[in-house]
Design a protein around this motif. Structure first.
Motif, PDB file in Angstrom:
ATOM      1  N   GLY A  13     -63.770   7.170 -59.807  1.00 30.68           N
ATOM      2  CA  GLY A  13     -62.808   6.470 -60.650  1.00 30.68           C
ATOM      3  C   GLY A  13     -61.445   6.423 -59.999  1.00 30.68           C
ATOM      4  O   GLY A  13     -61.251   6.881 -58.870  1.00 30.68           O
ATOM      5  N   ALA A  14     -60.506   5.881 -60.735  1.00 31.37           N
ATOM      6  CA  ALA A  14     -59.137   5.738 -60.229  1.00 31.37           C
ATOM      7  C   ALA A  14     -58.473   7.103 -60.123  1.00 31.37           C
ATOM      8  O   ALA A  14     -58.664   7.960 -60.987  1.00 31.37           O
ATOM      9  N   PRO A  15     -57.672   7.325 -59.065  1.00 29.66           N
ATOM     10  CA  PRO A  15     -57.000   8.619 -58.923  1.00 29.66           C
ATOM     11  C   PRO A  15     -55.838   8.795 -59.899  1.00 29.66           C
ATOM     12  O   PRO A  15     -55.448   9.912 -60.216  1.00 29.66           O
ATOM     13  N   ALA A  59     -54.361   7.246 -63.690  1.00 27.62           N
ATOM     14  CA  ALA A  59     -54.577   6.408 -64.868  1.00 27.62           C
ATOM     15  C   ALA A  59     -53.519   6.758 -65.907  1.00 27.62           C
ATOM     16  O   ALA A  59     -53.221   7.937 -66.128  1.00 27.62           O
ATOM     17  N   ASP A  60     -52.959   5.763 -66.515  1.00 28.07           N
ATOM     18  CA  ASP A  60     -51.934   5.945 -67.540  1.00 28.07           C
ATOM     19  C   ASP A  60     -50.775   6.805 -67.055  1.00 28.07           C
ATOM     20  O   ASP A  60     -50.248   7.645 -67.787  1.00 28.07           O
ATOM     21  N   GLY A  61     -50.424   6.637 -65.795  1.00 27.56           N
ATOM     22  CA  GLY A  61     -49.278   7.351 -65.240  1.00 27.56           C
ATOM     23  C   GLY A  61     -49.519   8.819 -64.917  1.00 27.56           C
ATOM     24  O   GLY A  61     -48.587   9.544 -64.617  1.00 27.56           O
ATOM     25  N   SER A  62     -50.774   9.281 -64.974  1.00 27.77           N
ATOM     26  CA  SER A  62     -51.053  10.680 -64.629  1.00 27.77           C
ATOM     27  C   SER A  62     -52.271  10.747 -63.712  1.00 27.77           C
ATOM     28  O   SER A  62     -53.058   9.817 -63.623  1.00 27.77           O
ATOM     29  N   LEU A  63     -52.410  11.863 -63.048  1.00 26.50           N
ATOM     30  CA  LEU A  63     -53.525  12.063 -62.124  1.00 26.50           C
ATOM     31  C   LEU A  63     -54.815  12.288 -62.887  1.00 26.50           C
ATOM     32  O   LEU A  63     -54.814  12.877 -63.963  1.00 26.50           O
TER      33      LEU A  63
END
Length: 149
Positions: A28-30, A32-36
């Motif tokens: 997945g993305a490293p 998301a929503d401004g957090s790791l």
């Protein structure tokens, strides 16, 4: 001209590192929503592996090819590290952070040392895993996967 065995090995490590990064990207993305996210650390490790393998390959290419072959006994530690990394990536989501990371750190410690004092090495692996957990949870605010979901 014959290829140097060390150079062939470095090409192999570079290819495996790319494969590791691709596998890590599938988590997945490293961010998301401004957090790791939990995928951040495996992706970071994959990028670092590619960087270091590239540096070592370039250094080896710059060396003279006339050096005599190394006659030291062969070890396969490097291959076991690659195997451990792939197992770690595959197990991370299913087993959760603590179990997969603890086993991975323990495996690396044993691979680079000996099979003696395993209890002490297990404690060290647990401490390293715990410190990393606290760092990701408290410092970065990353929720890491657990065995139970």
């Amino acid at each position: 001209m014959l290829l140097n065995r060390q150079l062939v090995f470095l090409y192999l490590i570079l290819a495996v590192s790319v494969g590791y990064l691709v596998s890590a990207l599938n988590l997945g993305a490293p961010i998301a929503d401004g957090s790791l996210t939990p995928a951040f650390f495996p992706i970071l490790v994959g990028c670092a592996a590619i960087l270091f393998a590239s540096i070592l390959t370039l250094q080896k290419l710059r060396e003279t090819r006339d050096e005599p072959e190394d006659t030291a006994p062969r070890t396969f530690t490097h291959l076991w590290v690659v195997v451990a990394m792939f197992i770690y990536i595959a197990a991370f989501r299913q087993l959760g952070y603590f179990l997969s990371s603890g086993l991975f750190v323990f495996a690396l410690i044993v691979l680079f040392s000996s099979f003696e004092k395993l209890a002490i090495k297990a404690v060290i692996a647990a401490v390293v895993t715990g410190v990393a957990y606290l760092m990701f949870q408290q410092l970065f605010g990353v929720r890491l996967p657990t065995l139970w979901g």
